[in-house]
Motif scaffolding. Structure first.
Motif, PDB file in Angstrom:
ATOM      1  N   ARG A   1       5.286   6.087  -0.515  1.00  0.00           N
ATOM      2  CA  ARG A   1       6.232   4.991  -0.652  1.00  0.00           C
ATOM      3  C   ARG A   1       5.482   3.711  -0.310  1.00  0.00           C
ATOM      4  N   ALA A   2       5.763   2.657  -1.094  1.00  0.00           N
ATOM      5  CA  ALA A   2       5.025   1.402  -0.872  1.00  0.00           C
ATOM      6  C   ALA A   2       5.468   0.757   0.435  1.00  0.00           C
ATOM      7  N   ILE A   3       4.471   0.350   1.220  1.00  0.00           N
ATOM      8  CA  ILE A   3       4.769  -0.344   2.473  1.00  0.00           C
ATOM      9  C   ILE A   3       3.984  -1.647   2.448  1.00  0.00           C
TER      10      ILE A   3
ATOM     11  N   ARG B   1      -0.915  10.704  12.351  1.00  0.00           N
ATOM     12  CA  ARG B   1      -1.961  10.595  11.318  1.00  0.00           C
ATOM     13  C   ARG B   1      -1.350  10.908   9.967  1.00  0.00           C
ATOM     14  N   THR B   2      -1.679  10.096   8.996  1.00  0.00           N
ATOM     15  CA  THR B   2      -1.208  10.359   7.632  1.00  0.00           C
ATOM     16  C   THR B   2      -2.184   9.696   6.675  1.00  0.00           C
ATOM     17  N   GLU B   3      -1.737   9.455   5.459  1.00  0.00           N
ATOM     18  CA  GLU B   3      -2.613   8.824   4.485  1.00  0.00           C
ATOM     19  C   GLU B   3      -1.990   7.544   3.968  1.00  0.00           C
TER      20      GLU B   3
ATOM     21  N   ILE C   1       0.859  -1.180   0.000  1.00  0.00           N
ATOM     22  CA  ILE C   1       0.000   0.000   0.000  1.00  0.00           C
ATOM     23  C   ILE C   1       0.901   1.236   0.000  1.00  0.00           C
ATOM     24  N   GLN C   2       0.426   2.313  -0.601  1.00  0.00           N
ATOM     25  CA  GLN C   2       1.226   3.533  -0.632  1.00  0.00           C
ATOM     26  C   GLN C   2       1.099   4.263   0.700  1.00  0.00           C
ATOM     27  N   TRP C   3       2.198   4.479   1.362  1.00  0.00           N
ATOM     28  CA  TRP C   3       2.206   5.139   2.679  1.00  0.00           C
ATOM     29  C   TRP C   3       2.787   6.520   2.500  1.00  0.00           C
ATOM     30  N   ARG C   4       2.060   7.504   2.964  1.00  0.00           N
ATOM     31  CA  ARG C   4       2.557   8.865   2.818  1.00  0.00           C
ATOM     32  C   ARG C   4       3.323   9.276   4.065  1.00  0.00           C
ATOM     33  N   ASN C   5       4.545   9.752   3.850  1.00  0.00           N
ATOM     34  CA  ASN C   5       5.343  10.289   4.954  1.00  0.00           C
ATOM     35  C   ASN C   5       4.708  11.628   5.344  1.00  0.00           C
ATOM     36  N   PRO C   6       4.203  11.746   6.579  1.00  0.00           N
ATOM     37  CA  PRO C   6       3.466  12.971   6.951  1.00  0.00           C
ATOM     38  C   PRO C   6       4.347  14.217   6.938  1.00  0.00           C
TER      39      PRO C   6
END
Lengths: 380, 275
Positions: free
Chosen positions: A108-110, A160-162, A97-102
């Motif tokens: 970035r894929a995690i 919290r992030t996306e 899943i794409q993880w957004r660095n807040p």
């Protein structure tokens, strides 16, 4: 006892012997380090399986390793649930899943594991408390792997992030490590998994985990389960699936090749150094060797003398090479704070020793030609 | 006679009749001899580069005789020595060494012949890494005598006056001592035939004299045949017989008295300086 000519000849020239030993030791160290790194990587490649609370694993035959696990029907684990000796069956869902660095707002894929919060899927201590399970059950909440790369951003609870354009909150941490498959991992509940990978049907699972009763033998149970299930799933013991993933990462990617190449280059360097030493030694003794032939020694004797010299060099060089490698292993362990578990194994010790003998033997065989040609008629 | 006669050079312009003469060795009766050579020709190289170096050699060396072979460089002395020593394969003629015909023998069979021959070279060719005793023991090991090799080596070295140098490495020995170790190595297996190529070339006068006197003593006491190539006329007096080679042929074959008279300074020939 025969005069140990090979040994005495080598020992006589102290400087030359020192250079030869250093050369062999150097090659031995290179080989040990390459094999050490390869071994450590292969160790970490599939290390997270150790944290699964299961004895048998069901996986699609199409899966290369866990991240490419093709979904199969959840019925397969229900079929196994009735088998005698099976204590529990658990589904596992996996995907990137794409993880957004807040902080940097970069995606970035995690690697995400989806589990039923009521199942004891992981042995990770952080996930065992009722509080942790409750956190997992909350919508859009995940647990974050402390061993993820720093590029994923802050790991504190409550961050919290996306993830894939959907809000996500970090509900806790654990230490697992993604091995070769992932730079970072998260664990979420199956309900959240379904939500993030919408629409992900929960009746299609990636991996089936089977927990056996304590006294049941995993290999026998595996055979029983295999008999029961159709061919759309394969059954592995924990060691089996670790070996399967490891084999993929080491042999089906360039990893094994790179370190294998390192070993090969080290051996070539060793062969050249030992050859040089032996050749110089033979050249400076040509008259003596020719005299031995005139006295009635056969070429075979000289052949063995040179081979003996090469084996002696192998042994004398291997000892300091081995000791220095042990020190370097320890240094590596300390420098990487244990994440690169380079450890000496007896198999590797024996393997490298044989390789060293082989390496010096090759040099001996190349240089022996010269001594065979020693012509006693030329000494007069 | 003295060991050094300033003018006793090797005059190849000798008037003495060609071989075989003085010793009457070339008789039809096949008495046992250490070396018997008949019609031996030898070539170096092959095809167009083939060059003959020995022509029609006939020679007998009886047991117990010390023979000195002399002649200008390039005359084939050393080649003949290597042939008798079974160090080269021979194809033409007949060459019998210690009652074994070696013409036509393979390399492996030649090795067996060599084990009965002692070799002494111009250089000592000792292993620097081995002590005097060990160097000699290397020769004894060929006879597979593992128990007594040390005693035998020490005994041999003692005979050669090196009893206090047994455990020295060649680096700590003088030139004469090294050559004596080499002689001990050549003699320790009591070979019936001893071949020496310029054994005194690297030695001073006294050491050279000592070495040949030793060889002479051993030859006389134990009936060994010694064939020595030398240019060193200081040691000619040990010879029973002196043969001269010129351009690949046996030129003269004389006993010492004949040799001395034919090489008298009065009939000194300028060509001796060619050597």
């Amino acid at each position: 006892m025969r005069t140990p000519l090979a040994f005495l000849n080598l020992v006589h020239e102290k400087t030359r012997l020192g250079v030869a030993i250093a050369g062999v030791a150097f090659a031995v160290i290179l080989v040990f380090m390459n094999l050490g790194f390869l071994g450590a990587l292969s160790e970490t490649a599939a290390a997270f399986y150790a944290q699964f609370n299961a004895d048998l694993f069901l996986i699609s035959p199409q899966a290369l390793e866990i991240t490419t696990a093709t979904p199969f029907p959840i019925e397969r684990i229900y079929q196994v649930a009735g088998v005698e000796g099976v204590e529990d069956v658990m589904p596992l869902y996996v995907n990137y899943i794409q993880w957004r660095n807040p902080e940097t707002r970069e995606n970035r894929a995690i690697f995400a594991f989806g589990i039923n919060p009521d199942d004891p899927t992981f042995l990770l201590p952080e996930l065992q408390s009722a509080q942790a399970r409750n956190s997992l059950r909350r919508p859009n909440t995940v647990f974050f792997d402390r061993l993820s790369r720093p590029e994923y951003g802050p790991q504190e609870t409550g961050t919290r992030t996306e993830a894939d354009r959907r809000d996500v909150t970090i509900g806790g941490q654990y230490s697992l490590g993604g091995g070769f498959a992932a730079d970072g991992t998260i664990i979420m509940s199956d309900q959240n998994f379904r939500r993030y990978f919408n629409p992900f049907p929960l009746d299609q699972i990636s991996v089936g985990l089977i927990k056996l009763e304590e006294e049941v033998d995993a290999d026998e149970a595996r055979l029983a389960v295999m008999e029961l299930l159709p061919e759309d799933v394969e059954v592995y013991t924990k060691e089996g699936i670790i070996a399967r993933d490891r084999n993929y990462w080491i042999n089906a990617t360039s990893t094994g090749f790179i370190f294998g190449m390192g070993v090969a280059v080290a051996l070539v360097v060793g062969v050249v150094i030992v050859y040089q030493i032996l050749y110089t030694d033979i050249s400076s003794h040509m008259k003596q060797y020719a005299t031995l032939k005139a006295m009635g020694y056969r070429s075979g004797f000289l052949f063995y003398t040179v081979l003996q010299e090469s084996v002696i060099l192998a042994v004398l060089g291997f000892i300091p090479g081995f000791i220095l490698s042990m020190i370097l292993y320890q240094l590596t362990l300390t420098a990487t704070s244990g994440t690169l578990p380079v450890v000496m194994t007896l198999t590797r010790f024996i393997f490298v020793f044989i390789l060293t003998i082989f390496m010096c033997g090759i040099s001996g065989l190349i240089s022996v030609n010269k001594v065979i040609q020693a012509d006693p008629a030329e000494v007069f | 006679m003295t060991d050094t006669e300033p003018g006793a050079g090797m005059n190849k312009n000798s008037s003495v009749a060609p071989i075989p003469s003085a010793n009457g060795t070339a008789t039809a009766v096949a008495e046992p001899v250490a070396v018997r050579i008949r019609d031996l020709n030898f070539f170096f190289g092959q095809g167009d580069l083939r060059k003959q170096v020995l022509y029609d050699i006939n020679l007998d060396l009886p047991y117990g005789q010390i023979v000195i072979m002399t002649g200008p460089s390039g005359s084939g002395k050393t080649t003949l020595l290597t042939l008798i020593g079974a160090l080269r394969t021979v194809r033409e003629g007949s060459l019998s060494v210690l009652d074994q015909e070696i013409v036509g023998l393979g390399r492996s069979q030649l090795v067996d012949v060599r084990r009965n021959i002692g070799f002494i070279f111009q250089a000592h060719n000792l292993f620097d890494s081995l002590t005097a005793s060990k160097n000699v023991e290397m020769a004894i090991e060929l006879t597979e005598d593992w128990q007594e090799k040390r005693e035998r080596a020490v005994e041999m070295l003692t005979q050669l006056g090196l009893s206090d140098r047994v455990d020295y490495k060649p680096k700590s020995l003088s030139g004469g001592q090294k050559q004596r170790v080499a002689i001990a190595r050549a003699l320790v297996n009591q070979p019936p035939l001893l071949l020496a190529d310029e054994p005194t070339a690297a030695l001073d006068k006294k050491s050279g004299r000592d070495v040949v006197t030793l060889m002479q003593k051993l030859a006389k006491e134990e009936g060994r045949t010694i064939l020595m190539v030398t240019h060193d006329n200081r040691i000619l007096d040990v010879a029973d017989r002196i043969i001269t080679m010129v351009d690949g042929r046996l030129e003269t074959d004389e006993n010492l008295a004949q040799f001395v008279s034919s090489h008298d300074p009065k009939s000194l020939d300028r060509r001796m300086f060619v050597m």
